[in-house]
Design a protein around this motif. Structure first.
Motif, short mmCIF file in Angstrom:
data_model
loop_
_atom_site.label_atom_id
_atom_site.label_comp_id
_atom_site.label_asym_id
_atom_site.label_seq_id
_atom_site.Cartn_x
_atom_site.Cartn_y
_atom_site.Cartn_z
N MET A 14 1.02 -1.08 0.37
CA MET A 14 -0.27 -0.01 0.17
C MET A 14 0.97 1.28 0.05
O MET A 14 -0.17 2.59 -0.56
N ALA A 15 2.19 0.96 0.80
CA ALA A 15 3.21 2.12 0.66
C ALA A 15 2.96 2.82 -0.75
O ALA A 15 3.66 4.11 -1.00
N GLY A 16 3.53 1.90 -1.42
CA GLY A 16 3.50 1.43 -3.02
C GLY A 16 2.79 2.89 -3.68
O GLY A 16 2.82 3.55 -4.37
N ARG A 17 0.99 2.04 -3.50
CA ARG A 17 -0.06 2.90 -4.31
C ARG A 17 0.41 4.37 -3.87
O ARG A 17 -0.20 5.32 -4.34
N ILE A 18 0.46 4.73 -2.47
CA ILE A 18 0.77 6.37 -2.21
C ILE A 18 1.43 6.82 -2.63
O ILE A 18 1.53 7.64 -3.02
N ALA A 19 3.11 6.31 -2.90
CA ALA A 19 4.02 6.44 -3.44
C ALA A 19 3.52 6.94 -4.97
O ALA A 19 3.77 7.97 -5.64
N GLU A 20 2.75 5.95 -5.55
CA GLU A 20 2.09 6.32 -7.22
C GLU A 20 1.01 7.24 -7.14
O GLU A 20 0.75 7.00 -8.08
N GLY A 21 0.64 7.74 -6.16
CA GLY A 21 -0.27 9.06 -6.40
C GLY A 21 -1.97 7.72 -6.63
O GLY A 21 -3.20 8.52 -7.57
N ARG A 22 -1.78 6.24 -6.42
CA ARG A 22 -2.82 5.60 -6.91
C ARG A 22 -4.13 5.05 -5.49
O ARG A 22 -4.49 3.82 -5.59
N ALA A 23 -3.58 5.73 -4.56
CA ALA A 23 -4.04 5.18 -3.31
C ALA A 23 -5.28 6.57 -2.83
O ALA A 23 -4.66 7.47 -3.44
N THR A 24 -6.90 6.00 -2.02
CA THR A 24 -7.41 7.78 -1.42
C THR A 24 -7.31 6.83 0.26
O THR A 24 -6.30 5.87 0.99
N THR A 25 -7.87 7.65 0.78
CA THR A 25 -8.06 7.06 2.68
C THR A 25 -9.30 7.44 2.53
O THR A 25 -10.80 8.12 2.24
#
Length: 224
Positions: free
Chosen positions: A194-205
């Motif tokens: 998930m940290a990778g998704r956050i870094a790529e801008g492909r996650a939400t909250t």
């Protein structure tokens, strides 16, 4: 991109480092700071509450529980910030009741030293740190709530398989980190993904937009 997922265990902090989405190494350190520095990560995820409420329950926890179905109890209610000043369970219980009208479970009290450690670090961390709950990650990867707890054979096999499907394949030998619990390592790997998704801008909250606590930190759990 180098990212790391952290999970607290009885042996210390467990970290799984991913490089460009693939397993690179697992780490085990006494302190969160030591692990972050050793990881060389650009972004970190951690399975610990970061934003803490003053009184009410966090919407992040309620929304995460709603995603997990029968496994909702895997998301513990985050303690109020006041309990970080407590030196004993009895004092923490009293402070919690005073702040929000609810006591503090012994299970949550057991997490307080880890929460306090992250709370003291998050504003001076060597890389951005984001709150991730591994069970939310696994529900995301599975497209819905999992049937079996991670404490069961079927549940653990399912989680390892879900990670492998997105390219995170855990090796048989982990070095010193192998002394940690199996579930701690698998959880750290999920948090790293998930940290990778956050870094790529492909996650939400959860929630989106975020709530913030009294010191300005987001009270969120990251999700896809």
């Amino acid at each position: 991109m180098v990212v790391v997922g952290l999970d607290g265990s009885s042996k210390g902090w467990v970290g799984v480092v991913l490089v460009d989405g693939r397993f690179d190494r697992a780490l085990l350190h006494d302190s969160c700071t030591e692990l972050l520095v050793a990881s060389g990560a650009e972004v970190a995820g951690v399975d610990i509450p970061i934003g803490l409420p003053a009184a009410d329950r966090r919407r992040a926890d309620l929304l995460a529980r709603a995603r997990l179905g029968r496994l909702a109890s895997a998301v513990f209610p985050s303690p109020v910030r006041a309990v970080l000043d407590a030196d004993s369970y009895d004092e923490a219980n009293r402070l919690s009741r005073s702040a929000c009208g609810r006591g503090l479970s012994r299970q949550t009290w057991g997490l307080v030293p880890r929460i306090r450690e992250v709370d003291e670090l998050v504003d001076r961390t060597p890389c951005p740190m984001h709150e991730v709950h591994p069970e939310v990650v696994f529900a995301d990867l599975a497209g819905g709530p999992l049937e079996h707890s991670k404490k069961t054979w079927a549940g653990m096999r399912r989680r390892v398989a879900l990670l492998a499907e997105v390219g995170v394949t855990l090796p048989d030998v982990l070095g010193p980190a192998g002394a940690a619990g199996i579930d701690d390592v698998v959880d750290a790997a999920a948090v790293a993904w998930m940290a990778g998704r956050i870094a790529e801008g492909r996650a939400t909250t959860l929630p989106d937009p975020p709530d913030h606590d009294d010191v300005g930190r987001p009270m969120v759990i990251w999700t896809t």
